[in-house]
Design a protein around this motif. Structure first.
Motif, PDB file in Angstrom:
ATOM      1  N   LYS A 211      20.778  -2.017  33.160  1.00  0.00           N
ATOM      2  CA  LYS A 211      19.862  -2.214  31.827  1.00  0.00           C
ATOM      3  C   LYS A 211      18.822  -0.720  32.419  1.00  0.00           C
TER       4      LYS A 211
ATOM      5  N   GLY B  26      14.705   7.185  25.402  1.00  0.00           N
ATOM      6  CA  GLY B  26      15.818   6.376  25.481  1.00  0.00           C
ATOM      7  C   GLY B  26      17.265   7.606  25.303  1.00  0.00           C
TER       8      GLY B  26
ATOM      9  N   THR C 224      21.906   3.017  31.567  1.00  0.00           N
ATOM     10  CA  THR C 224      22.531   3.120  30.646  1.00  0.00           C
ATOM     11  C   THR C 224      22.311   2.197  28.894  1.00  0.00           C
ATOM     12  N   GLY C 225      20.964   1.355  29.256  1.00  0.00           N
ATOM     13  CA  GLY C 225      20.731   0.581  28.654  1.00  0.00           C
ATOM     14  C   GLY C 225      20.720  -1.076  28.322  1.00  0.00           C
TER      15      GLY C 225
ATOM     16  N   PHE D  97      19.439   5.320  24.134  1.00  0.00           N
ATOM     17  CA  PHE D  97      20.234   4.114  25.348  1.00  0.00           C
ATOM     18  C   PHE D  97      18.740   3.348  24.451  1.00  0.00           C
ATOM     19  N   ALA D  98      19.395   2.225  25.451  1.00  0.00           N
ATOM     20  CA  ALA D  98      18.137   1.111  25.039  1.00  0.00           C
ATOM     21  C   ALA D  98      17.752   1.185  26.673  1.00  0.00           C
ATOM     22  N   THR D  99      17.155   2.407  27.607  1.00  0.00           N
ATOM     23  CA  THR D  99      16.651   2.084  28.916  1.00  0.00           C
ATOM     24  C   THR D  99      15.194   1.923  28.833  1.00  0.00           C
TER      25      THR D  99
ATOM     26  N   CYS E 136      19.636   7.857  29.361  1.00  0.00           N
ATOM     27  CA  CYS E 136      20.520   7.410  30.242  1.00  0.00           C
ATOM     28  C   CYS E 136      20.386   8.102  31.481  1.00  0.00           C
TER      29      CYS E 136
END
Length: 749
Positions: free
Chosen positions: A187, A587, A190-191, A579-581, A589
């Motif tokens: 989570k 955005g 890397t998201g 990325f959904a971090t 990692c």
């Protein structure tokens, strides 16, 4: 007269005695065990998907006269690729298990324990649901929602809606024993947790202690086989020589619980020699922002240091690291159990593994971890928006709130549940609902049995009479996956969207029902506003499924989707550039995770030893494993699988056996500081001379399991109990369960 599973079939004609209101159901069940008549209709093949584990591999079932004759893989399915594992192929053995729970029942013997006869009597579904609703209502009114414990996954979505509507605080599941720590780490790094590993396009696969070929998911095993065929190199670190070791180019007999040392040393080499994927790392990670901190942190973890901890030669660590970093398409997967849950240092290990993948530059790239491209199948709350849910107020019995990162993802915590019930908050839990879980699944079943005795009222829903069932006040017979309909999106092999229709191969037999049905019926009784629609009607699960299918674009309704079997939307794979971090990560990692440091955890992974190391009293490593033929503790009563592996042994190296004077098949006593077990010895060169290997899933105490009951021993009886304070003190911030973090002794009997 009490009704038990053993004498149930004797009462098929006993309706006059008040025991059976529908004796025809028993006759129908008995018919399943008879060969089809010569005049029967032609057999048909029905497309569905497996329900033994999460990938839900596609299957086709041959059905004749309403009876499942054969189950096989489904060609064209993204997960099974036309194959099924042994468990999936044996699915009819679950459906037609002669020990299956068939009717709701209630307890008449107030004494609870594995050695007690519950004195079951059959009741109606109405009586069962009314009783459960009244008990739950009174518990909340008198002691608050915190007094209710739900031992269940947050699924199906109707069941999750019911728990939310009731303000349930204490829902626990097994995922601290499985992949919870990896969910926390991914989570923030890397998201989000991804199940997708592009093995077939990998050039270098690095496996830490995970028997991916024999005991994982078929979709992964297929991927590794394809990777080897395509020339990929596979390196395996494991303290036992497994099927994966045999499939690997190189196997290293690593000291148990020291995988973290090797992973840290690999990062040391990659960063120290600057051999990371510079284009990816500079553009899509926070490496440059925290470069000085990262370089300084990993300098201490040299390959020479790692060799002393792990037993893996320093020169091999350097060579493997350079190969891994230089292949252009490397992957180090972290799936579940061994990597993510076995040791107290697993939080740090999965963080280190995530860093290795980021440095390799293969996050959402060919040959690496990627994020599933799926159909968006809405949940019940999206289809029928509920009123605002009540706030969840009360104490966490498992202490999960002491681990904020675990608390926010709402998973776990089996490992600390018994300690909370017995020591932290004795008597707090007064009502418990167990759905598809057995006590055998917890790290120390003896302690959980003691904790369950203190609960005033327990409901258990399952499809077979597990040990947990024997402790229940009300038993609800559950339908199983071959009797249910659903829409399942592919999320293990998902470079483009593919979904499969889970189709009921047969109608639910006897009086079995789904958890969704139970949720709606309890909702009607306890929280009707959450299950009543605007027109005054109740949520209908079939109508709900039709709407889900329609909104996901899978068909006009479920019947249309069922006729198609599989719906897919092929599209070119376009790698992510954001990325959904967390939002403040821009955005990217995250290698260095400031969010961890902000809440007292480690921004970068540090070395921690495993919880227990061999000592004079307990000089051997205790290693447990799940055999490939079984799924944890739910398949041992399947007659087909039980015949293949009916029990477990203490597996030891011949050198240790010779030293201790132990012969093949001889009974041995294995002890730890938590307890002891007696079982036969089996000698094998695949085990280290300083370890004892015991299979998980055996030792069922239930007298109602005709095949598995009383066979083997519980591996968990040797695993020490855990307290949440121990996790906090050890830096186990992602809540890994330590289910293999034990040491033991062995002696002949």
């Amino acid at each position: 007269m009490a009704l038990t599973r053993r004498n149930l079939l004797k009462y098929s004609g006993a309706a006059g005695a008040g025991l059976m209101t529908a004796p025809a159901a028993l006759a129908a069940f008995d018919e399943h065990f008879k060969p089809a008549s010569g005049a029967s209709a032609d057999a048909a093949k029905v497309v569905s998907c497996c329900g033994v584990c999460s990938p839900a591999c596609g299957l086709q079932a041959t059905v004749k006269d309403g009876v499942v004759q054969f189950i096989e893989g489904l060609p064209g399915d993204a997960h099974g690729d036309g194959h099924l594992c042994g468990k999936g192929a044996a699915g009819a053995g679950f459906l037609y298990d002669p020990d299956r729970l068939k009717y709701p029942m209630k307890r008449t013997n107030p004494n609870k324990g594995f050695n007690e006869d519950p004195g079951w009597v059959r009741i109606t579904w109405t009586e069962a649901l009314d009783t459960i609703a009244l008990q739950m209502k009174n518990t909340i009114a008198q002691s608050g929602a915190e007094a209710c414990l739900f031992v269940t996954l947050p699924s199906p979505d109707l069941f999750a809606r019911f728990m939310s509507a009731m303000g349930i605080v204490n829902r626990v599941d097994h995922r601290d024993e499985c992949f919870q720590s990896d969910t926390v780490i991914q989570k923030y790094t890397t998201g989000g947790k991804s199940w997708c590993n592009d093995f077939e396009n990998s050039k270098y696969i690095l496996l830490f202690g995970w028997d991916i070929v024999a005991k994982a998911k078929l979709v992964y095993a297929n991927g590794v086989v394809k990777a080897r065929s395509n020339g990929a190199k596979v390196v395996h670190f494991s303290p036992t020589y497994s099927a994966t070791s045999r499939m690997s180019n190189e196997w290293f007999n690593i000291n148990p619980g020291t995988d973290l040392a090797v992973a840290l040393a690999m990062i040391n080499v990659i960063v120290g020699e600057s051999i990371y994927n510079k284009d990816f790392v500079d553009k899509y990670s926070n490496f440059t922002q925290y470069e000085s901190e990262i370089r300084a942190h990993f300098q201490q973890y040299t390959p020479e240091w790692a060799e002393k901890e792990s037993g893996v030669p320093a020169n091999d660590i350097r060579r493997i690291t350079r190969e891994f970093a230089g292949s252009g398409a490397s992957i180090a997967p972290a799936h579940k159990k061994t990597l993510c849950a076995n040791y107290m240092n697993a939080s740090q290990l999965v963080h280190a593994i995530s860093i290795l993948n980021i440095l390799a530059g293969t996050i959402d790239r060919p040959g690496g971890r990627y994020f599933a491209r799926t159909h968006a199948i809405p949940g019940v709350d999206a289809v029928y928006p509920p009123p605002a849910y009540p706030a969840k107020q009360g104490r966490r019995v498992d202490g999960r709130d002491k681990l904020p990162f675990v608390n926010e993802i709402d998973q776990g915590m089996f490992s600390t549940l018994a300690d909370g019930m017995l020591n932290k908050f004795p008597g707090m839990i007064k009502f418990a609902f167990w759905n598809a879980y057995t006590i055998l699944a917890l790290p120390n079943p003896k302690t959980m049995e003691e904790a369950m005795r203190q609960v005033n009222f327990t409901v258990v829903m399952d499809f077979i009479p597990t040990d947990t069932v024997s402790m229940a006040d009300i038993v609800l017979p559950s339908a199983m996956y071959l009797e249910l309909n659903d829409a399942v999106a592919r999320d293990y092999n998902a470079k483009f969207p593919q979904s499969i229709a889970r189709t009921a191969i047969t109608n639910p037999i006897f009086e079995t029902k789904s958890a969704g049905y139970v949720a709606i019926e309890l909702g009607k009784r306890l929280c009707p506003d959450y299950f009543k629609l605007s027109d005054g009607s109740w949520i209908n699960p079939n109508t709900l499924l039709d709407e889900k299918v329609k909104r996901a674009g899978l068909g006009t309704d479920f019947a249309d989707f069922k006729a198609k079997g599989i719906v897919q939307n092929p599209a070119a794979f376009t790698p992510r550039t954001t990325f959904a971090t967390p939002a403040d990560a821009g955005g990217k990692c995250q290698i260095y995770v400031p969010h961890f440091a902000a809440k007292g955890a480690e921004a970068l992974p540090k070395w921690h030893t495993k919880r227990e190391i061999p000592n004079p009293d307990f000089p051997l490593y205790y290693i447990t494993f799940i055999p490939a033929i079984h799924k944890r503790n739910t398949t041992e009563n399947n007659r087909i699988l039980n015949e293949i592996m009916p029990t477990n042994h203490a597996i030891i190296n011949p050198a240790l056996a010779s030293k201790m004077g132990i012969r093949e098949g001889q009974s041995v006593l294995v002890r730890s500081r938590a307890g002891q077990i007696e079982l036969p010895a089996h000698l094998s060169q695949t085990v280290r001379p300083d370890a004892v290997l015991v299979a998980h899933g055996f030792g069922h105490a239930s007298r109602y399991l005709g095949a598995a009951g009383g066979k083997g021993v519980r591996d968990g009886d040797l695993i020490p109990n855990a307290a949440i304070e121990e996790f906090v003190a050890a830096g186990n911030y992602a809540g890994a369960s330590c289910i293999m973090d034990a040491v033991c002794s062995i002696e002949p009997l």
